[in-house]
Every structure is written in C-alpha cells, then in structure tokens.
Write an enzyme that holds these catalytic residues in place. Structure first.
Site, PDB file in Angstrom:
ATOM      1  N   ARG A   1      -8.571  -2.488  -1.531  1.00 43.80           N
ATOM      2  CA  ARG A   1      -7.783  -2.760  -2.734  1.00 43.80           C
ATOM      3  C   ARG A   1      -7.748  -4.255  -3.063  1.00 43.80           C
ATOM      4  O   ARG A   1      -7.766  -4.625  -4.240  1.00 43.80           O
ATOM      5  CB  ARG A   1      -6.386  -2.168  -2.575  1.00 43.80           C
ATOM      6  CG  ARG A   1      -6.422  -0.642  -2.786  1.00 43.80           C
ATOM      7  CD  ARG A   1      -5.191   0.034  -2.305  1.00 43.80           C
ATOM      8  NE  ARG A   1      -5.059   1.407  -2.806  1.00 43.80           N
ATOM      9  CZ  ARG A   1      -4.143   2.253  -2.370  1.00 43.80           C
ATOM     10  NH1 ARG A   1      -3.276   1.884  -1.445  1.00 43.80           N
ATOM     11  NH2 ARG A   1      -4.077   3.473  -2.864  1.00 43.80           N
TER      12      ARG A   1
ATOM     13  N   THR B   1      -0.754  -0.532  -1.699  1.00 44.73           N
ATOM     14  CA  THR B   1      -0.891   0.167  -2.991  1.00 44.73           C
ATOM     15  C   THR B   1      -1.141  -0.819  -4.127  1.00 44.73           C
ATOM     16  O   THR B   1      -2.018  -0.607  -4.970  1.00 44.73           O
ATOM     17  CB  THR B   1       0.396   0.979  -3.273  1.00 44.73           C
ATOM     18  OG1 THR B   1       0.673   1.798  -2.136  1.00 44.73           O
ATOM     19  CG2 THR B   1       0.240   1.827  -4.514  1.00 44.73           C
TER      20      THR B   1
ATOM     21  N   LYS C   1     -11.505   6.531  -6.495  1.00 51.20           N
ATOM     22  CA  LYS C   1     -10.895   6.836  -7.798  1.00 51.20           C
ATOM     23  C   LYS C   1     -11.804   6.417  -8.968  1.00 51.20           C
ATOM     24  O   LYS C   1     -12.762   5.647  -8.787  1.00 51.20           O
ATOM     25  CB  LYS C   1      -9.542   6.127  -7.888  1.00 51.20           C
ATOM     26  CG  LYS C   1      -8.500   6.650  -6.889  1.00 51.20           C
ATOM     27  CD  LYS C   1      -7.138   5.980  -7.118  1.00 51.20           C
ATOM     28  CE  LYS C   1      -6.088   6.518  -6.164  1.00 51.20           C
ATOM     29  NZ  LYS C   1      -4.753   5.923  -6.428  1.00 51.20           N
TER      30      LYS C   1
ATOM     31  N   TYR D   1      -0.904  15.353  -6.862  1.00 51.17           N
ATOM     32  CA  TYR D   1       0.091  14.279  -6.881  1.00 51.17           C
ATOM     33  C   TYR D   1       1.508  14.824  -7.144  1.00 51.17           C
ATOM     34  O   TYR D   1       2.390  14.074  -7.577  1.00 51.17           O
ATOM     35  CB  TYR D   1      -0.288  13.219  -7.918  1.00 51.17           C
ATOM     36  CG  TYR D   1      -1.268  12.180  -7.402  1.00 51.17           C
ATOM     37  CD1 TYR D   1      -0.970  11.380  -6.293  1.00 51.17           C
ATOM     38  CD2 TYR D   1      -2.486  11.968  -8.030  1.00 51.17           C
ATOM     39  CE1 TYR D   1      -1.864  10.428  -5.820  1.00 51.17           C
ATOM     40  CE2 TYR D   1      -3.393  11.007  -7.556  1.00 51.17           C
ATOM     41  CZ  TYR D   1      -3.057  10.244  -6.450  1.00 51.17           C
ATOM     42  OH  TYR D   1      -3.932   9.280  -5.979  1.00 51.17           O
TER      43      TYR D   1
ATOM     44  N   PHE E   1       5.380   6.926 -13.493  1.00 53.48           N
ATOM     45  CA  PHE E   1       3.945   6.716 -13.665  1.00 53.48           C
ATOM     46  C   PHE E   1       3.125   8.004 -13.525  1.00 53.48           C
ATOM     47  O   PHE E   1       1.898   7.973 -13.599  1.00 53.48           O
ATOM     48  CB  PHE E   1       3.431   5.662 -12.671  1.00 53.48           C
ATOM     49  CG  PHE E   1       3.700   5.981 -11.215  1.00 53.48           C
ATOM     50  CD1 PHE E   1       2.896   6.863 -10.511  1.00 53.48           C
ATOM     51  CD2 PHE E   1       4.775   5.391 -10.553  1.00 53.48           C
ATOM     52  CE1 PHE E   1       3.142   7.162  -9.176  1.00 53.48           C
ATOM     53  CE2 PHE E   1       5.023   5.679  -9.207  1.00 53.48           C
ATOM     54  CZ  PHE E   1       4.200   6.571  -8.528  1.00 53.48           C
TER      55      PHE E   1
ATOM     56  N   ARG F   1      -5.726   3.844   6.055  1.00 50.40           N
ATOM     57  CA  ARG F   1      -4.686   3.143   5.287  1.00 50.40           C
ATOM     58  C   ARG F   1      -4.833   1.626   5.460  1.00 50.40           C
ATOM     59  O   ARG F   1      -4.596   0.864   4.518  1.00 50.40           O
ATOM     60  CB  ARG F   1      -3.288   3.581   5.748  1.00 50.40           C
ATOM     61  CG  ARG F   1      -2.940   5.044   5.500  1.00 50.40           C
ATOM     62  CD  ARG F   1      -2.802   5.427   4.048  1.00 50.40           C
ATOM     63  NE  ARG F   1      -1.924   4.578   3.300  1.00 50.40           N
ATOM     64  CZ  ARG F   1      -1.439   4.874   2.081  1.00 50.40           C
ATOM     65  NH1 ARG F   1      -1.748   6.027   1.488  1.00 50.40           N
ATOM     66  NH2 ARG F   1      -0.677   4.036   1.442  1.00 50.40           N
TER      67      ARG F   1
HETATM   68  N1  UDP Z   1       1.066   4.312  -8.579  1.00 48.32           N
HETATM   69  C1  UDP Z   1       1.289   3.716  -9.819  1.00 48.32           C
HETATM   70  N2  UDP Z   1       2.383   2.903  -9.968  1.00 48.32           N
HETATM   71  C2  UDP Z   1       3.255   2.651  -8.949  1.00 48.32           C
HETATM   72  C3  UDP Z   1       3.028   3.267  -7.704  1.00 48.32           C
HETATM   73  C4  UDP Z   1       1.928   4.092  -7.541  1.00 48.32           C
HETATM   74  O1  UDP Z   1       0.527   3.925 -10.758  1.00 48.32           O
HETATM   75  O2  UDP Z   1       4.217   1.906  -9.157  1.00 48.32           O
HETATM   76  C5  UDP Z   1      -0.117   5.175  -8.391  1.00 48.32           C
HETATM   77  C6  UDP Z   1      -1.238   4.481  -7.623  1.00 48.32           C
HETATM   78  O3  UDP Z   1      -2.490   4.922  -8.144  1.00 48.32           O
HETATM   79  C7  UDP Z   1      -1.008   4.994  -6.215  1.00 48.32           C
HETATM   80  C8  UDP Z   1      -0.582   6.434  -6.487  1.00 48.32           C
HETATM   81  O4  UDP Z   1       0.247   6.331  -7.651  1.00 48.32           O
HETATM   82  O5  UDP Z   1      -2.167   4.881  -5.418  1.00 48.32           O
HETATM   83  C9  UDP Z   1       0.184   7.108  -5.387  1.00 48.32           C
HETATM   84  O6  UDP Z   1       1.275   6.290  -5.026  1.00 48.32           O
HETATM   85  P1  UDP Z   1       1.648   6.060  -3.497  1.00 48.32           P
HETATM   86  O7  UDP Z   1       2.987   5.393  -3.466  1.00 48.32           O
HETATM   87  O8  UDP Z   1       1.483   7.333  -2.742  1.00 48.32           O
HETATM   88  O9  UDP Z   1       0.560   4.963  -3.031  1.00 48.32           O
HETATM   89  P2  UDP Z   1      -0.713   5.100  -2.058  1.00 48.32           P
HETATM   90  O10 UDP Z   1      -0.370   6.113  -0.992  1.00 48.32           O
HETATM   91  O11 UDP Z   1      -1.877   5.514  -2.911  1.00 48.32           O
HETATM   92  O12 UDP Z   1      -0.888   3.714  -1.491  1.00 48.32           O
HETATM   93 MG    MG Z   2       0.358   8.019  -1.146  1.00 45.84          MG
END
Ligand code: UDP
Ligand code: MG
Length: 140
Positions: free
Chosen positions: A104, A93, A11, A51, A59, A87
């Site tokens: 992360r 996340t 990213k 997305y 968000f 993952r």
């Molecule tokens: N995100 C955010 N706030 C939140 C949750 C997610 O800004 O509370 C963003 C973050 O960049 C995340 C993306 O949205 O990676 C996609 O969310 P997801 O729950 O799919 O998480 P990921 O699969 O990326 O772990």
């Molecule tokens: Mg995701």
C-alpha cells in the site's frame, strides 16, 4: 508455526495499472506462495456479501462500486503465519500510514483504492477462500 492459507484480492486500481506481477513479487519475496489464482470481475451482489461486515459504514456503497468497476485477481496465499504475514506485506489500510516498502505504501492511490485486500483472521480467511474458490481449485 503452522502453514496457513489466507485470501487476497488485487483490487481494480492495481489491475488497471498492470501491477499484478509487482504485487505478487512482494508476496513471494515475503515467503508467501500463490496456491490458487484467477482474474474475475465481481458482481455487485458478490461485493456486497463479501464486504457485508462494512454494510453500515459510510464508504460501503463507494467501496462496492469500486470493487466491481474492473477485474480483480483473487488468490489463495500459503506460508508460515500467512494471515499475519500478508497483512504485514500489505501495509496499513490508509497508504499514508503504511510502512515503507509495503504494497500500500508503494502502490495504493487512497484509503479506498488501496490495491489489495487480505483476510484478517483464520475464520475470515477460511470463509473468504470458500466464497471464491471451489475445493477442486485448491488441490495442492
Ligand atoms: N475503506 C474505505 N474507507 C475507510 C476505510 C476502509 O474506503 O475509511 C475501504 C478500503 O478499501 C479498505 C476496505 O474498505 O481496504 C475494508 O476496510 P478494512 O477496515 O477492513 O481495511 P483492510 O482490512 O482492507 O485494511
Ligand atoms: Mg479488512
């Protein structure tokens, strides 16, 4: 265990800080092979479609603006159980919850600007790979 392919995005927060190589090293150390890779800047329309599953979340706007703010590196990773393995290497996340040594935990700046995307299931992996890569880019 079957050889799988998954989709990854490095990213904007990570490309801006020149962390592409360090992130790829973590994939490789985990046994994931980069089989396709390119640096692109996403359009707003692409980010919104990519997305789309999050379009109702509070968000969403901020996430799309962030994803188009600077170039990203989109990649296809291959390996045994690549989807789950990626993952695992990514970490949770929210970097505050991410296990030590994960991408992360080591690099993410916040829950939003969290350095990497990774597909969460075989169906999304196939869809996301096809969204960014043509068949000709996926040979071998
Ligand atoms: N995100 C955010 N706030 C939140 C949750 C997610 O800004 O509370 C963003 C973050 O960049 C995340 C993306 O949205 O990676 C996609 O969310 P997801 O729950 O799919 O998480 P990921 O699969 O990326 O772990
Ligand atoms: Mg995701």
């Amino acid at each position: 265990m079957a050889l799988e392919r998954t989709f990854s995005i490095i990213k904007p927060d990570a490309t801006r800080r020149n962390l592409t190589g360090k992130i790829v090293a973590k994939f490789e150390e985990a046994g994931l092979r980069v089989v396709a890779s390119k640096r692109i800047q996403m359009t707003l329309a692409q980010a919104q479609v990519f997305y789309g599953v999050h379009s109702e979340r509070p968000f969403f706007g901020e996430l799309c603006d962030f994803m188009i703010s600077e170039p990203v590196v989109v990649q296809v990773l291959e390996g045994e159980s690549a989807i789950a393995k990626n993952r695992e290497v990514m970490g949770a996340t929210n970097p505050a919850d991410a296990a030590a040594g994960t991408i992360r935990a080591d690099f993410a700046e916040s829950v939003g600007e969290n350095s990497v995307h990774g597909s969460d299931a075989p169906e999304t992996a196939a869809e996301e790979i096809a969204f960014f890569f043509s068949g000709l880019e996926l040979v071998g």
